[in-house]
Design an enzyme around this catalytic site. Structure first.
Site, PDB file in Angstrom:
ATOM      1  N   ASN A 273      -3.695  -0.680  12.389  1.00  0.00           N
ATOM      2  CA  ASN A 273      -5.116  -0.353  12.545  1.00  0.00           C
ATOM      3  C   ASN A 273      -5.842  -1.645  12.915  1.00  0.00           C
ATOM      4  O   ASN A 273      -6.053  -2.505  12.056  1.00  0.00           O
ATOM      5  CB  ASN A 273      -5.635   0.224  11.219  1.00  0.00           C
ATOM      6  CG  ASN A 273      -7.138   0.441  11.225  1.00  0.00           C
ATOM      7  OD1 ASN A 273      -7.785   0.355  12.270  1.00  0.00           O
ATOM      8  ND2 ASN A 273      -7.700   0.718  10.060  1.00  0.00           N
ATOM      9  N   TRP A 274      -6.189  -1.767  14.183  1.00  0.00           N
ATOM     10  CA  TRP A 274      -6.778  -3.025  14.657  1.00  0.00           C
ATOM     11  C   TRP A 274      -8.257  -3.146  14.258  1.00  0.00           C
ATOM     12  O   TRP A 274      -8.869  -4.187  14.469  1.00  0.00           O
ATOM     13  CB  TRP A 274      -6.633  -3.144  16.174  1.00  0.00           C
ATOM     14  CG  TRP A 274      -5.210  -3.243  16.651  1.00  0.00           C
ATOM     15  CD1 TRP A 274      -4.070  -3.233  15.883  1.00  0.00           C
ATOM     16  CD2 TRP A 274      -4.764  -3.381  18.018  1.00  0.00           C
ATOM     17  NE1 TRP A 274      -2.954  -3.349  16.692  1.00  0.00           N
ATOM     18  CE2 TRP A 274      -3.348  -3.432  17.995  1.00  0.00           C
ATOM     19  CE3 TRP A 274      -5.419  -3.440  19.253  1.00  0.00           C
ATOM     20  CZ2 TRP A 274      -2.595  -3.556  19.167  1.00  0.00           C
ATOM     21  CZ3 TRP A 274      -4.673  -3.573  20.419  1.00  0.00           C
ATOM     22  CH2 TRP A 274      -3.273  -3.629  20.369  1.00  0.00           C
ATOM     23  N   LYS A 275      -8.824  -2.080  13.756  1.00  0.00           N
ATOM     24  CA  LYS A 275     -10.255  -2.086  13.378  1.00  0.00           C
ATOM     25  C   LYS A 275     -11.099  -2.598  14.559  1.00  0.00           C
ATOM     26  O   LYS A 275     -10.771  -2.303  15.700  1.00  0.00           O
ATOM     27  CB  LYS A 275     -10.451  -2.890  12.095  1.00  0.00           C
ATOM     28  CG  LYS A 275      -9.511  -2.403  10.980  1.00  0.00           C
ATOM     29  CD  LYS A 275      -9.858  -2.902   9.622  1.00  0.00           C
ATOM     30  CE  LYS A 275      -8.850  -2.354   8.612  1.00  0.00           C
ATOM     31  NZ  LYS A 275      -9.157  -2.711   7.242  1.00  0.00           N
TER      32      LYS A 275
ATOM     33  N   HIS B  96     -11.075   6.926   7.022  1.00  0.00           N
ATOM     34  CA  HIS B  96     -10.782   5.584   6.502  1.00  0.00           C
ATOM     35  C   HIS B  96     -11.889   5.172   5.533  1.00  0.00           C
ATOM     36  O   HIS B  96     -13.059   5.506   5.734  1.00  0.00           O
ATOM     37  CB  HIS B  96     -10.687   4.590   7.665  1.00  0.00           C
ATOM     38  CG  HIS B  96     -10.167   3.260   7.237  1.00  0.00           C
ATOM     39  ND1 HIS B  96     -10.962   2.326   6.621  1.00  0.00           N
ATOM     40  CD2 HIS B  96      -8.923   2.726   7.303  1.00  0.00           C
ATOM     41  CE1 HIS B  96     -10.227   1.255   6.331  1.00  0.00           C
ATOM     42  NE2 HIS B  96      -8.985   1.475   6.737  1.00  0.00           N
TER      43      HIS B  96
ATOM     44  N   GLU C 199     -13.459   2.527   5.163  1.00  0.00           N
ATOM     45  CA  GLU C 199     -14.590   1.818   5.790  1.00  0.00           C
ATOM     46  C   GLU C 199     -15.565   2.801   6.434  1.00  0.00           C
ATOM     47  O   GLU C 199     -16.772   2.577   6.446  1.00  0.00           O
ATOM     48  CB  GLU C 199     -14.060   0.782   6.800  1.00  0.00           C
ATOM     49  CG  GLU C 199     -13.458  -0.410   6.071  1.00  0.00           C
ATOM     50  CD  GLU C 199     -12.369  -1.160   6.828  1.00  0.00           C
ATOM     51  OE1 GLU C 199     -12.218  -0.956   8.052  1.00  0.00           O
ATOM     52  OE2 GLU C 199     -11.655  -1.952   6.177  1.00  0.00           O
TER      53      GLU C 199
ATOM     54  N   GLU D   7      -4.746   4.625   0.525  1.00  0.00           N
ATOM     55  CA  GLU D   7      -5.229   3.254   0.671  1.00  0.00           C
ATOM     56  C   GLU D   7      -6.221   2.947  -0.440  1.00  0.00           C
ATOM     57  O   GLU D   7      -7.416   3.251  -0.309  1.00  0.00           O
ATOM     58  CB  GLU D   7      -5.935   3.086   2.019  1.00  0.00           C
ATOM     59  CG  GLU D   7      -5.056   3.349   3.214  1.00  0.00           C
ATOM     60  CD  GLU D   7      -5.565   2.590   4.427  1.00  0.00           C
ATOM     61  OE1 GLU D   7      -4.842   1.711   4.902  1.00  0.00           O
ATOM     62  OE2 GLU D   7      -6.693   2.843   4.871  1.00  0.00           O
TER      63      GLU D   7
ATOM     64  N   GLY E 282      -7.802  -5.352   2.809  1.00  0.00           N
ATOM     65  CA  GLY E 282      -8.357  -6.616   3.293  1.00  0.00           C
ATOM     66  C   GLY E 282      -8.577  -7.647   2.198  1.00  0.00           C
ATOM     67  O   GLY E 282      -9.259  -8.652   2.418  1.00  0.00           O
TER      68      GLY E 282
ATOM     69  N   SER F 253      -3.406  -4.384   2.359  1.00  0.00           N
ATOM     70  CA  SER F 253      -2.759  -5.698   2.287  1.00  0.00           C
ATOM     71  C   SER F 253      -1.238  -5.639   2.437  1.00  0.00           C
ATOM     72  O   SER F 253      -0.510  -6.387   1.777  1.00  0.00           O
ATOM     73  CB  SER F 253      -3.159  -6.426   0.999  1.00  0.00           C
ATOM     74  OG  SER F 253      -4.566  -6.653   0.996  1.00  0.00           O
TER      75      SER F 253
ATOM     76  N   GLY G  61      -3.635  -3.166   8.360  1.00  0.00           N
ATOM     77  CA  GLY G  61      -4.848  -3.673   8.992  1.00  0.00           C
ATOM     78  C   GLY G  61      -4.633  -5.093   9.474  1.00  0.00           C
ATOM     79  O   GLY G  61      -4.054  -5.333  10.537  1.00  0.00           O
ATOM     80  N   GLY G  62      -5.068  -6.070   8.673  1.00  0.00           N
ATOM     81  CA  GLY G  62      -5.036  -7.484   9.055  1.00  0.00           C
ATOM     82  C   GLY G  62      -3.730  -7.933   9.700  1.00  0.00           C
ATOM     83  O   GLY G  62      -3.744  -8.563  10.771  1.00  0.00           O
TER      84      GLY G  62
HETATM   85  P1  PGA Z   1      -5.445  -4.345   5.416  1.00  0.00           P
HETATM   86  O1  PGA Z   1      -6.143  -2.992   5.926  1.00  0.00           O
HETATM   87  O2  PGA Z   1      -3.983  -4.228   5.776  1.00  0.00           O
HETATM   88  O3  PGA Z   1      -6.133  -5.450   6.166  1.00  0.00           O
HETATM   89  O4  PGA Z   1      -5.642  -4.424   3.950  1.00  0.00           O
HETATM   90  C1  PGA Z   1      -5.529  -1.755   5.771  1.00  0.00           C
HETATM   91  C2  PGA Z   1      -6.400  -0.660   6.324  1.00  0.00           C
HETATM   92  O5  PGA Z   1      -7.621  -0.747   6.195  1.00  0.00           O
HETATM   93  O6  PGA Z   1      -5.897   0.309   6.917  1.00  0.00           O
END
Ligand code: PGA
Length: 255
Positions: free
Chosen positions: A9-11, A95, A97, A167, A173, A212, A233-234
């Site tokens: 997930n590149w956000k 998600h 976010e 999640e 993050g 994470s 994500g990251g």
């Molecule tokens: P993260 O994000 O790996 O940076 O914790 C995961 C996500 O939001 O899907």
């Protein structure tokens, strides 16, 4: 049998040149991977460019969100038809976010899930508790409500095509990963919830862990019987790290 699924997930990252380079590196690194599926979810503006880079490769394209309507006066939204046209197979929905910053509710997520399925997109439905909820012992209750509201109006045949992503919000993050045991407990709980509605179909549903995920914790997470892949994500912005995650070992069939 559940084929492990690794999704990046590149956000809100990835100008076109960066997105193309990252997709090309993931493509190269994922070429020889067997027995698992890999997908990347770039921002909307990079979907077409990334699709070109991934053409005829084993890496699938995912979107990070969508509206449930096919078209209409919904300024700023993107529809399932648009995602199909640009080559998406998956779409991340609900998600945390989106829920936290953009007011997405369980009812909206449910409409999006139904629409995704109707348009032959595989929804990756995100659920998870906040730190406060975990600390007050409400994790399973929160996840139950989210799963029930998002999915349980669906027929068993539709549930089979869904991917669920657990999640925990406190792990996203933050560098603070859930322990494999904490994740497994919730994954098993989710599978049992699905079983209530869909019977043995629940054994076919892939449940991903997100929060994470890094090269140094993936192998332990993937040892758990109900963790069928990850939403990253990251670490998905670093091709080498993401490919290492996708290469988790030991490879294992899940039934
Ligand atoms: P993260 O994000 O790996 O940076 O914790 C995961 C996500 O939001 O899907």
């Amino acid at each position: 049998m559940r084929i492990p699924l690794i999704v990046g997930n590149w956000k809100m990252h990835g100008l076109l040149a960066e997105a193309r380079a990252l997709a090309a590196a993931v493509r190269a690194g994922a070429e020889t991977l067997n027995g698992r599926e890999v997908a990347v979810a770039p921002p909307f503006t990079a979907l077409a460019a990334v699709r070109e880079v991934l053409q005829d490769s084993a890496v699938a394209l995912a979107a990070q969100n969508m509206h449930w309507e096919e078209r209409g006066a919904f300024t700023g939204e993107v529809s399932p038809l648009m995602l199909r046209e640009v080559g998406c197979q998956f779409v991340i929905l609900g998600h945390s976010e989106r829920r936290q910053y953009f007011g997405e509710t369980d009812a909206m997520v449910e409409q999006k899930v139904r629409s995704a399925l109707a348009h032959e997109l595989v929804p990756i439905v995100c659920v998870g508790e906040t730190l406060k909820e975990r600390e007050s012992g409400q994790t399973l209750e929160v996840v139950t409500t989210q799963v029930r509201r998002a999915l349980l109006a669906l027929e068993a045949a539709a549930i089979r095509r869904v991917v669920v992503a657990y999640e925990p919000v406190w792990a996203i993050g933050t560098g603070r990963v859930a322990t494999p045991q904490q994740a497994q407990e919730v994954h098993r709980w989710i599978r049992n919830l699905l079983r209530e509605k869909a019977g043995e179909v629940a054994a076919e549903v892939r449940i991903l862990y997100g929060g994470s995920v890094k090269p140094d914790n993936i192998d332990d997470l993937m040892k758990e019987p109900d963790i069928d892949g990850v939403l990253v994500g990251g670490a998905s912005l670093d091709a080498q790290a993401f490919v290492r995650i996708a290469r988790f070992s030991p490879a294992r069939e899940r039934e």
